[in-house]
Scaffold this motif. Structure first.
Motif, short mmCIF file in Angstrom:
data_model
loop_
_atom_site.label_atom_id
_atom_site.label_comp_id
_atom_site.label_asym_id
_atom_site.label_seq_id
_atom_site.Cartn_x
_atom_site.Cartn_y
_atom_site.Cartn_z
N CYS A 186 0.83 -1.20 0.00
CA CYS A 186 0.00 0.00 0.00
C CYS A 186 0.87 1.25 0.00
CB CYS A 186 -0.93 0.01 1.21
SG CYS A 186 -2.24 -1.21 1.12
N ARG A 187 1.93 1.22 0.77
CA ARG A 187 2.84 2.36 0.84
C ARG A 187 3.50 2.61 -0.52
NH1 ARG A 187 7.87 2.63 5.05
NH2 ARG A 187 8.73 4.57 4.28
N LYS A 188 3.91 1.53 -1.18
CA LYS A 188 4.53 1.66 -2.49
C LYS A 188 3.53 2.18 -3.52
CE LYS A 188 6.97 -0.97 -6.02
NZ LYS A 188 7.45 -2.30 -6.41
N GLN A 189 2.30 1.70 -3.45
CA GLN A 189 1.28 2.14 -4.39
C GLN A 189 0.99 3.63 -4.21
OE1 GLN A 189 -2.41 0.04 -4.07
NE2 GLN A 189 -3.32 1.06 -5.83
N LYS A 190 0.89 4.08 -2.97
CA LYS A 190 0.65 5.51 -2.71
C LYS A 190 1.81 6.35 -3.22
CE LYS A 190 -2.33 4.84 1.27
NZ LYS A 190 -2.46 5.00 2.72
N LYS A 191 3.02 5.85 -3.02
CA LYS A 191 4.20 6.57 -3.49
C LYS A 191 4.20 6.67 -5.01
CE LYS A 191 8.41 6.26 -1.53
NZ LYS A 191 9.68 5.62 -1.12
N MET A 192 3.83 5.58 -5.69
CA MET A 192 3.78 5.59 -7.15
C MET A 192 2.68 6.53 -7.66
SD MET A 192 6.29 3.77 -8.03
CE MET A 192 6.05 3.43 -9.75
N GLU A 193 1.53 6.55 -6.99
CA GLU A 193 0.46 7.47 -7.38
C GLU A 193 0.89 8.92 -7.20
OE1 GLU A 193 -2.83 6.28 -4.99
OE2 GLU A 193 -3.26 4.50 -6.21
N LYS A 194 1.58 9.20 -6.11
CA LYS A 194 2.06 10.56 -5.87
C LYS A 194 3.09 10.96 -6.92
CE LYS A 194 4.11 13.38 -2.23
NZ LYS A 194 4.66 13.36 -0.86
N LEU A 195 3.98 10.05 -7.28
CA LEU A 195 4.99 10.32 -8.30
C LEU A 195 4.34 10.57 -9.66
CD1 LEU A 195 8.01 10.46 -8.98
CD2 LEU A 195 7.92 8.01 -9.43
N ALA A 196 3.32 9.77 -9.99
CA ALA A 196 2.61 9.96 -11.27
C ALA A 196 1.90 11.31 -11.30
CB ALA A 196 1.62 8.83 -11.49
N ALA A 197 1.29 11.69 -10.19
CA ALA A 197 0.62 12.99 -10.12
C ALA A 197 1.62 14.13 -10.28
CB ALA A 197 -0.13 13.11 -8.80
N MET A 198 2.80 14.01 -9.67
CA MET A 198 3.82 15.05 -9.80
C MET A 198 4.32 15.14 -11.24
SD MET A 198 5.97 14.50 -6.28
CE MET A 198 7.31 15.50 -6.83
N GLN A 199 4.48 14.00 -11.91
CA GLN A 199 4.93 14.00 -13.29
C GLN A 199 3.90 14.64 -14.21
OE1 GLN A 199 5.88 9.92 -14.10
NE2 GLN A 199 7.97 10.11 -13.29
N GLN A 200 2.60 14.37 -13.96
CA GLN A 200 1.56 14.99 -14.75
C GLN A 200 1.53 16.50 -14.53
OE1 GLN A 200 -2.09 13.08 -13.76
NE2 GLN A 200 -1.69 11.28 -15.04
N TYR A 201 1.73 16.92 -13.30
CA TYR A 201 1.74 18.34 -12.97
C TYR A 201 2.90 19.04 -13.70
CZ TYR A 201 2.21 22.65 -10.31
OH TYR A 201 2.32 23.96 -9.96
N HIS A 202 4.09 18.46 -13.64
CA HIS A 202 5.25 19.05 -14.31
C HIS A 202 5.11 19.03 -15.83
CE1 HIS A 202 7.60 19.88 -10.78
NE2 HIS A 202 7.50 18.62 -10.36
N HIS A 203 4.44 18.00 -16.36
CA HIS A 203 4.21 17.92 -17.80
C HIS A 203 3.26 19.04 -18.23
CE1 HIS A 203 3.98 16.13 -21.73
NE2 HIS A 203 2.67 16.07 -21.65
N ARG A 204 2.25 19.34 -17.43
CA ARG A 204 1.31 20.42 -17.74
C ARG A 204 1.98 21.80 -17.67
NH1 ARG A 204 -3.67 18.30 -14.11
NH2 ARG A 204 -4.08 16.42 -15.30
N GLN A 205 2.95 21.95 -16.77
CA GLN A 205 3.64 23.21 -16.60
C GLN A 205 4.47 23.56 -17.82
OE1 GLN A 205 3.42 25.46 -14.17
NE2 GLN A 205 1.92 24.24 -13.04
N GLN A 206 4.93 22.56 -18.52
CA GLN A 206 5.82 22.82 -19.68
C GLN A 206 5.03 23.07 -20.87
OE1 GLN A 206 8.30 19.39 -20.00
NE2 GLN A 206 9.43 19.91 -18.15
#
Length: 145
Positions: free
Chosen positions: A125-145
């Protein structure tokens, strides 16, 4: 458990006998045990080892501090003076501890199963939450560019 952990590196044909056996309770049990070892491997070994060491230490503490060995020997009517027997057998505490430890095997195995399952579930569960958070951060940075 070490065999189960090492079986990940073995080729599939090593376990071909499991695949071609007729369906029975024994083969189903073996297959489930093999799959559990492959899935929980090292975590199960660590949990079982720590659980066993803790149980053995607790049993030895109980026998040495709270065990009335002389009283037990007198009640069993062992020939000779019980104080002579206790003084002459320094390993008696260890033998009694080992017997108590072996009698607690079903409890240790069930605690190992529950502990292993809980730890693996927590970290997944901890790994899954970490991966979801990482994916959300990548989407956010992709939108910023």
């Amino acid at each position: 458990m070490a065999l189960c952990v090492a079986s990940r590196a073995l080729p599939a044909f090593v376990f071909s006998s499991y695949l071609h056996t007729p369906t029975s309770t024994a083969s189903n049990t073996r297959r489930r045990f093999r799959n559990a070892c492959l899935e929980y491997g090292i975590v199960g070994s660590i949990v079982h080892l720590s659980n066993s060491l803790l149980t053995f230490g607790t049993c030895y503490l109980v026998v040495t501090k709270f065990g009335d060995i002389e009283g037990v020997l007198e009640r069993l009517a062992v020939a000779g003076s019980s104080s002579d027997i206790v003084a002459g057998a320094p390993g008696l505490n260890f033998i009694i501890t080992l017997g108590l430890y072996k009698s607690l095997l079903p409890m240790r195995l069930s605690l190992t199963g529950v502990g292993t399952w809980s730890i693996v579930r927590y970290y997944r569960c901890r790994k899954q939450k970490k991966m979801e958070k990482l994916a959300a951060m990548q989407q956010y940075h992709h939108r910023q560019q």
